[in-house]
Design a protein around this motif. Structure first.
Motif, PDB file in Angstrom:
ATOM      1  N   GLU A   1      33.520  39.510  34.340  1.00 32.10           N
ATOM      2  CA  GLU A   1      33.366  39.260  33.053  1.00 32.10           C
ATOM      3  C   GLU A   1      34.450  40.238  32.013  1.00 32.10           C
ATOM      4  O   GLU A   1      35.085  39.664  31.017  1.00 32.10           O
ATOM      5  CB  GLU A   1      32.171  39.337  32.520  1.00 32.10           C
ATOM      6  CG  GLU A   1      31.020  38.471  32.681  1.00 32.10           C
ATOM      7  CD  GLU A   1      29.704  38.476  31.693  1.00 32.10           C
ATOM      8  OE1 GLU A   1      29.525  39.297  30.941  1.00 32.10           O
ATOM      9  OE2 GLU A   1      29.016  37.364  31.869  1.00 32.10           O
ATOM     10  N   ARG A   2      34.923  41.450  32.635  1.00 32.23           N
ATOM     11  CA  ARG A   2      35.507  42.269  31.958  1.00 32.23           C
ATOM     12  C   ARG A   2      36.712  42.710  32.667  1.00 32.23           C
ATOM     13  O   ARG A   2      37.455  43.242  32.023  1.00 32.23           O
ATOM     14  CB  ARG A   2      34.663  43.597  31.733  1.00 32.23           C
ATOM     15  CG  ARG A   2      33.320  43.596  30.955  1.00 32.23           C
ATOM     16  CD  ARG A   2      32.398  44.612  31.446  1.00 32.23           C
ATOM     17  NE  ARG A   2      31.052  44.511  30.676  1.00 32.23           N
ATOM     18  CZ  ARG A   2      30.235  43.405  30.721  1.00 32.23           C
ATOM     19  NH1 ARG A   2      30.163  42.603  31.851  1.00 32.23           N
ATOM     20  NH2 ARG A   2      29.146  43.242  29.905  1.00 32.23           N
ATOM     21  N   VAL A   3      37.103  41.984  33.769  1.00 38.35           N
ATOM     22  CA  VAL A   3      38.367  42.283  34.280  1.00 38.35           C
ATOM     23  C   VAL A   3      38.976  40.695  34.606  1.00 38.35           C
ATOM     24  O   VAL A   3      38.406  40.070  35.378  1.00 38.35           O
ATOM     25  CB  VAL A   3      38.199  42.724  35.512  1.00 38.35           C
ATOM     26  CG1 VAL A   3      39.685  43.204  36.386  1.00 38.35           C
ATOM     27  CG2 VAL A   3      37.587  44.316  35.300  1.00 38.35           C
ATOM     28  N   SER A   4      40.176  40.595  33.724  1.00 33.45           N
ATOM     29  CA  SER A   4      40.748  39.148  34.009  1.00 33.45           C
ATOM     30  C   SER A   4      41.717  39.290  35.357  1.00 33.45           C
ATOM     31  O   SER A   4      41.906  40.301  35.773  1.00 33.45           O
ATOM     32  CB  SER A   4      41.803  38.887  33.006  1.00 33.45           C
ATOM     33  OG  SER A   4      42.622  39.662  32.706  1.00 33.45           O
ATOM     34  N   ASN A   5      41.717  38.252  36.110  1.00 29.28           N
ATOM     35  CA  ASN A   5      42.584  38.112  37.271  1.00 29.28           C
ATOM     36  C   ASN A   5      42.117  39.150  38.164  1.00 29.28           C
ATOM     37  O   ASN A   5      42.796  40.079  38.889  1.00 29.28           O
ATOM     38  CB  ASN A   5      44.154  38.484  37.037  1.00 29.28           C
ATOM     39  CG  ASN A   5      44.855  37.529  36.091  1.00 29.28           C
ATOM     40  OD1 ASN A   5      44.513  36.314  36.171  1.00 29.28           O
ATOM     41  ND2 ASN A   5      45.640  37.958  35.452  1.00 29.28           N
ATOM     42  N   LEU A   6      40.759  39.063  38.610  1.00 22.90           N
ATOM     43  CA  LEU A   6      40.208  39.765  39.728  1.00 22.90           C
ATOM     44  C   LEU A   6      40.329  39.176  40.784  1.00 22.90           C
ATOM     45  O   LEU A   6      39.599  38.092  41.075  1.00 22.90           O
ATOM     46  CB  LEU A   6      38.590  40.152  39.231  1.00 22.90           C
ATOM     47  CG  LEU A   6      37.819  40.970  39.941  1.00 22.90           C
ATOM     48  CD1 LEU A   6      38.424  42.487  40.008  1.00 22.90           C
ATOM     49  CD2 LEU A   6      36.421  40.900  39.579  1.00 22.90           C
ATOM     50  N   PHE A   7      40.854  39.678  41.922  1.00 22.20           N
ATOM     51  CA  PHE A   7      40.743  39.161  43.365  1.00 22.20           C
ATOM     52  C   PHE A   7      40.139  40.255  43.993  1.00 22.20           C
ATOM     53  O   PHE A   7      39.813  41.174  44.000  1.00 22.20           O
ATOM     54  CB  PHE A   7      42.487  39.011  43.331  1.00 22.20           C
ATOM     55  CG  PHE A   7      42.970  37.968  42.735  1.00 22.20           C
ATOM     56  CD1 PHE A   7      42.943  36.670  43.237  1.00 22.20           C
ATOM     57  CD2 PHE A   7      43.583  38.154  41.679  1.00 22.20           C
ATOM     58  CE1 PHE A   7      43.719  35.451  42.545  1.00 22.20           C
ATOM     59  CE2 PHE A   7      44.263  37.267  40.860  1.00 22.20           C
ATOM     60  CZ  PHE A   7      44.201  35.869  41.281  1.00 22.20           C
ATOM     61  N   LYS A   8      39.864  39.660  45.435  1.00 23.71           N
ATOM     62  CA  LYS A   8      39.107  40.490  46.359  1.00 23.71           C
ATOM     63  C   LYS A   8      39.639  41.745  46.758  1.00 23.71           C
ATOM     64  O   LYS A   8      38.834  42.709  46.566  1.00 23.71           O
ATOM     65  CB  LYS A   8      39.071  39.578  47.685  1.00 23.71           C
ATOM     66  CG  LYS A   8      38.145  40.491  48.719  1.00 23.71           C
ATOM     67  CD  LYS A   8      38.246  39.332  49.935  1.00 23.71           C
ATOM     68  CE  LYS A   8      37.504  40.371  50.968  1.00 23.71           C
ATOM     69  NZ  LYS A   8      37.422  39.586  52.449  1.00 23.71           N
ATOM     70  N   VAL A   9      40.790  41.884  46.654  1.00 22.85           N
ATOM     71  CA  VAL A   9      41.249  43.452  47.230  1.00 22.85           C
ATOM     72  C   VAL A   9      40.771  44.470  46.140  1.00 22.85           C
ATOM     73  O   VAL A   9      40.427  45.224  46.381  1.00 22.85           O
ATOM     74  CB  VAL A   9      42.911  43.356  47.399  1.00 22.85           C
ATOM     75  CG1 VAL A   9      43.160  44.956  47.598  1.00 22.85           C
ATOM     76  CG2 VAL A   9      43.145  42.555  48.678  1.00 22.85           C
ATOM     77  N   LYS A  10      41.146  44.124  44.768  1.00 28.96           N
ATOM     78  CA  LYS A  10      40.849  44.987  43.897  1.00 28.96           C
ATOM     79  C   LYS A  10      39.277  45.161  43.641  1.00 28.96           C
ATOM     80  O   LYS A  10      38.897  46.307  43.372  1.00 28.96           O
ATOM     81  CB  LYS A  10      41.512  44.377  42.656  1.00 28.96           C
ATOM     82  CG  LYS A  10      41.266  45.160  41.251  1.00 28.96           C
ATOM     83  CD  LYS A  10      41.992  44.778  40.048  1.00 28.96           C
ATOM     84  CE  LYS A  10      41.803  45.654  38.683  1.00 28.96           C
ATOM     85  NZ  LYS A  10      42.648  44.865  37.741  1.00 28.96           N
ATOM     86  N   LEU A  11      38.547  44.171  43.809  1.00 25.59           N
ATOM     87  CA  LEU A  11      37.362  44.021  43.649  1.00 25.59           C
ATOM     88  C   LEU A  11      36.571  44.908  44.670  1.00 25.59           C
ATOM     89  O   LEU A  11      35.728  45.674  44.275  1.00 25.59           O
ATOM     90  CB  LEU A  11      36.485  42.709  43.815  1.00 25.59           C
ATOM     91  CG  LEU A  11      35.046  42.647  43.843  1.00 25.59           C
ATOM     92  CD1 LEU A  11      34.757  43.025  42.522  1.00 25.59           C
ATOM     93  CD2 LEU A  11      34.562  41.195  44.134  1.00 25.59           C
TER      94      LEU A  11
END
Length: 347
Positions: free
Chosen positions: A212-222
């Protein structure tokens, strides 16, 4: 007066000074002893500025009940029991009244009402509630066992709701089982899991909260943000948030079972093509998430991690994590013990 925070000011009849005036509604963190255990919780109260320092606070009846419920829920969290809010959410997910759920489980009709308002369930009752919460098939078995407690029409209504939930829950149940199976060797609190047992509900809530708070959230970063969230929690409180176990991989820390994790039905994960046409897993907020499962302290931890890494690209956060002592002192496929992660670069 103990340190507190102003919520609002309201005009009311003040029972302290017997005058109608502007009274402050405030909140503060305090402690109480329940069943021999000291627990911390948030309480609300009214403050009268006209009164003497010895007697300048009071509560309404409703406020007193809410404060006591908060205290009992804090005790439940400490003991690993379902909170009253979680019991309500579970019951409503099946479309059951308090009496319906009590009958379904073969309990006294007032039992659920007490657990949602004042009484604290013991471990045996909590186990039964969790079984129904986590497994609609078991709810169906309870309905068969206690069918004589319902009218034909009511029994059919409840059965239809359970089957409906089972249809939507089936994939989630299977993927949860697959994910939990990855953690068969970590069924006790230890250094590998941050002295926390795997909590899939919390993991799902955390992921949606971050998305909800991070746009363009992809698996590696998550995955890195989850590791940092667990580590910060471990440093602050001596225990991680998720119960996940992380391994040293080329892309940084990755939790065991991360493929199963990303397949959980309650997560909103979409496959999207990148600029070089590789498929990437884009994580979005999920609908109908129970963020109540996250404590204020846990949300604060997540907020710190989000503030730190919100604008990092995947490569940036991977490079950042590679410089952590916990990564440098482990090798490929080795579990990164939380005791190694006590020292991370300042946030």
């Amino acid at each position: 007066m103990q340190a507190s925070t102003l919520i609002r000011k309201i005009h009311m009849d003040c029972p302290i000074c017997d005058k109608t005036h502007e009274v402050e509604e405030r909140k503060r963190n305090t402690t109480i002893t329940i069943k021999g255990e000291e627990v911390a919780y948030e309480e609300r109260f009214y403050f009268c500025a006209n009164a003497d320092e010895d007697e300048n606070e009071f509560e309404s009846g409703t406020m007193a009940n809410e404060n006591l419920l908060n205290a009992r829920n804090a005790y439940r969290v400490k003991k690993g029991l379902l909170t009253s809010d979680e019991i309500v959410a579970m019951r409503e997910s099946y479309g059951l009244s308090q009496v319906d759920l009590a009958k379904l489980l073969g309990w006294g009709e007032a039992t659920i009402s007490r657990y949602e308002s004042k009484a604290i369930q013991d471990e045996a009752y909590d186990t039964m509630l969790r079984i129904v919460k986590d497994n609609p098939l078991q709810a169906l078995e309870f309905l068969k066992k206690n069918a004589d407690k319902f009218s034909v029409a009511k029994k059919q209504e409840i059965r239809s709701k359970i089957v409906e939930k089972l249809d939507s829950y089936g994939k989630e149940f299977l993927t949860r089982q697959a994910f939990e199976g990855e953690y068969a060797n970590f069924e006790e609190p230890c250094d590998s899991n941050g002295f926390t047992l795997l909590d899939i509900d919390k993991i799902e809530a955390m992921i949606s909260y971050i998305a909800e708070r991070v746009s363009n959230l992809f698996k590696v970063k998550l995955m890195k943000m989850l590791w940092y969230s667990d580590v910060v929690s471990f440093i602050k409180n001596g225990c991680a948030m998720t119960g996940m176990v992380y391994r040293h991989e080329s892309m940084g820390a990755l939790p065991i079972g991360h493929y199963s994790l990303m397949n959980l039905e309650n997560l909103n994960v979409q496959e999207e093509a990148s600029y070089n046409y590789d498929l990437m897993l884009h994580v979005y907020p999920s609908k109908n998430v129970n963020y109540g499962i996250l404590s204020d302290d846990e949300k604060d931890t997540l907020d710190k991690v989000i503030f730190k890494f919100k604008n990092f690209k995947a490569k940036d956060i991977v490079d950042y994590m590679h410089e952590e002592r916990a990564y440098k002192e482990t090798v490929t496929d080795e579990i990164i013990q939380f005791s190694l992660a006590k020292e991370i670069r300042p946030f």
